[in-house]
Design a protein around this motif. Sequence first.
Motif, PDB file in Angstrom:
ATOM      1  N   ALA A   1      75.612 139.418 160.395  1.00 48.12           N
ATOM      2  CA  ALA A   1      76.280 139.472 159.094  1.00 48.12           C
ATOM      3  C   ALA A   1      77.702 138.927 159.189  1.00 48.12           C
ATOM      4  O   ALA A   1      78.162 138.207 158.296  1.00 48.12           O
ATOM      5  CB  ALA A   1      76.299 140.906 158.573  1.00 48.12           C
ATOM      6  N   ARG A   2      78.398 139.235 160.257  1.00 46.14           N
ATOM      7  CA  ARG A   2      79.764 138.710 160.447  1.00 46.14           C
ATOM      8  C   ARG A   2      79.745 137.188 160.596  1.00 46.14           C
ATOM      9  O   ARG A   2      80.613 136.494 160.065  1.00 46.14           O
ATOM     10  CB  ARG A   2      80.417 139.368 161.656  1.00 46.14           C
ATOM     11  CG  ARG A   2      80.766 140.805 161.409  1.00 46.14           C
ATOM     12  CD  ARG A   2      81.348 141.457 162.632  1.00 46.14           C
ATOM     13  NE  ARG A   2      81.721 142.837 162.330  1.00 46.14           N
ATOM     14  CZ  ARG A   2      81.973 143.745 163.244  1.00 46.14           C
ATOM     15  NH1 ARG A   2      81.904 143.445 164.526  1.00 46.14           N
ATOM     16  NH2 ARG A   2      82.294 144.965 162.893  1.00 46.14           N
ATOM     17  N   GLN A   3      78.756 136.665 161.330  1.00 45.99           N
ATOM     18  CA  GLN A   3      78.617 135.204 161.476  1.00 45.99           C
ATOM     19  C   GLN A   3      78.372 134.557 160.114  1.00 45.99           C
ATOM     20  O   GLN A   3      78.961 133.531 159.788  1.00 45.99           O
ATOM     21  CB  GLN A   3      77.445 134.876 162.404  1.00 45.99           C
ATOM     22  CG  GLN A   3      77.648 135.271 163.836  1.00 45.99           C
ATOM     23  CD  GLN A   3      78.263 134.157 164.659  1.00 45.99           C
ATOM     24  OE1 GLN A   3      78.426 133.044 164.204  1.00 45.99           O
ATOM     25  NE2 GLN A   3      78.604 134.477 165.887  1.00 45.99           N
TER      26      GLN A   3
ATOM     27  N   THR B   1      82.604 131.870 154.011  1.00 45.15           N
ATOM     28  CA  THR B   1      84.041 131.707 153.784  1.00 45.15           C
ATOM     29  C   THR B   1      84.470 130.271 154.044  1.00 45.15           C
ATOM     30  O   THR B   1      85.225 129.687 153.261  1.00 45.15           O
ATOM     31  CB  THR B   1      84.830 132.681 154.679  1.00 45.15           C
ATOM     32  OG1 THR B   1      84.417 134.017 154.384  1.00 45.15           O
ATOM     33  CG2 THR B   1      86.323 132.549 154.464  1.00 45.15           C
TER      34      THR B   1
ATOM     35  N   LYS C   1      79.187 135.733 157.156  1.00 39.18           N
ATOM     36  CA  LYS C   1      80.403 135.837 156.345  1.00 39.18           C
ATOM     37  C   LYS C   1      81.368 134.710 156.679  1.00 39.18           C
ATOM     38  O   LYS C   1      81.949 134.087 155.796  1.00 39.18           O
ATOM     39  CB  LYS C   1      81.077 137.192 156.555  1.00 39.18           C
ATOM     40  CG  LYS C   1      82.351 137.345 155.745  1.00 39.18           C
ATOM     41  CD  LYS C   1      83.007 138.689 156.016  1.00 39.18           C
ATOM     42  CE  LYS C   1      84.259 138.857 155.209  1.00 39.18           C
ATOM     43  NZ  LYS C   1      85.433 138.297 155.844  1.00 39.18           N
ATOM     44  N   ARG C   2      81.544 134.429 157.973  1.00 37.56           N
ATOM     45  CA  ARG C   2      82.422 133.327 158.382  1.00 37.56           C
ATOM     46  C   ARG C   2      81.930 131.999 157.821  1.00 37.56           C
ATOM     47  O   ARG C   2      82.715 131.172 157.369  1.00 37.56           O
ATOM     48  CB  ARG C   2      82.509 133.246 159.907  1.00 37.56           C
ATOM     49  CG  ARG C   2      83.442 134.255 160.498  1.00 37.56           C
ATOM     50  CD  ARG C   2      83.632 134.017 161.996  1.00 37.56           C
ATOM     51  NE  ARG C   2      83.640 135.313 162.629  1.00 37.56           N
ATOM     52  CZ  ARG C   2      82.750 135.763 163.498  1.00 37.56           C
ATOM     53  NH1 ARG C   2      81.774 134.995 163.905  1.00 37.56           N
ATOM     54  NH2 ARG C   2      82.837 136.974 163.991  1.00 37.56           N
TER      55      ARG C   2
ATOM     56  N   LEU D   1      74.611 143.576 162.397  1.00 39.04           N
ATOM     57  CA  LEU D   1      76.006 143.563 161.966  1.00 39.04           C
ATOM     58  C   LEU D   1      76.709 142.306 162.467  1.00 39.04           C
ATOM     59  O   LEU D   1      77.466 141.669 161.738  1.00 39.04           O
ATOM     60  CB  LEU D   1      76.733 144.815 162.454  1.00 39.04           C
ATOM     61  CG  LEU D   1      78.215 144.904 162.109  1.00 39.04           C
ATOM     62  CD1 LEU D   1      78.425 144.925 160.602  1.00 39.04           C
ATOM     63  CD2 LEU D   1      78.815 146.157 162.742  1.00 39.04           C
ATOM     64  N   MET D   2      76.449 141.924 163.704  1.00 28.27           N
ATOM     65  CA  MET D   2      77.062 140.716 164.254  1.00 28.27           C
ATOM     66  C   MET D   2      76.571 139.466 163.521  1.00 28.27           C
ATOM     67  O   MET D   2      77.345 138.539 163.265  1.00 28.27           O
ATOM     68  CB  MET D   2      76.787 140.608 165.756  1.00 28.27           C
ATOM     69  CG  MET D   2      77.448 141.708 166.563  1.00 28.27           C
ATOM     70  SD  MET D   2      79.219 141.903 166.234  1.00 28.27           S
ATOM     71  CE  MET D   2      79.851 140.379 166.870  1.00 28.27           C
TER      72      MET D   2
END
Length: 67
Positions: free
Chosen positions: A50-52, A58, A54-55, A47-48
């Motif tokens: 995936a967040r990286q 973006t 996504k950033r 999950l972490m």
Amino acid sequence: MLQNVKRTYALAEFTVEHRAKGWHFWKTYGDKTDIKGPYSSLASVTLMIARQLKREITKRDAANQLP
């Protein structure tokens, strides 16, 4: 730039390692002093990551957004 134009991004790779205190990760080709963790489960570490990612998407895609 048109909104419906196909855009493809090659994303950074990550190394994931299980240690005695939990899961850790870092960018494979980055500075290994920037290790993140420990995380209690494989689900948490992914999950972490995936967040990286996504950033990163973006940030790269910002130039293609319409005002």
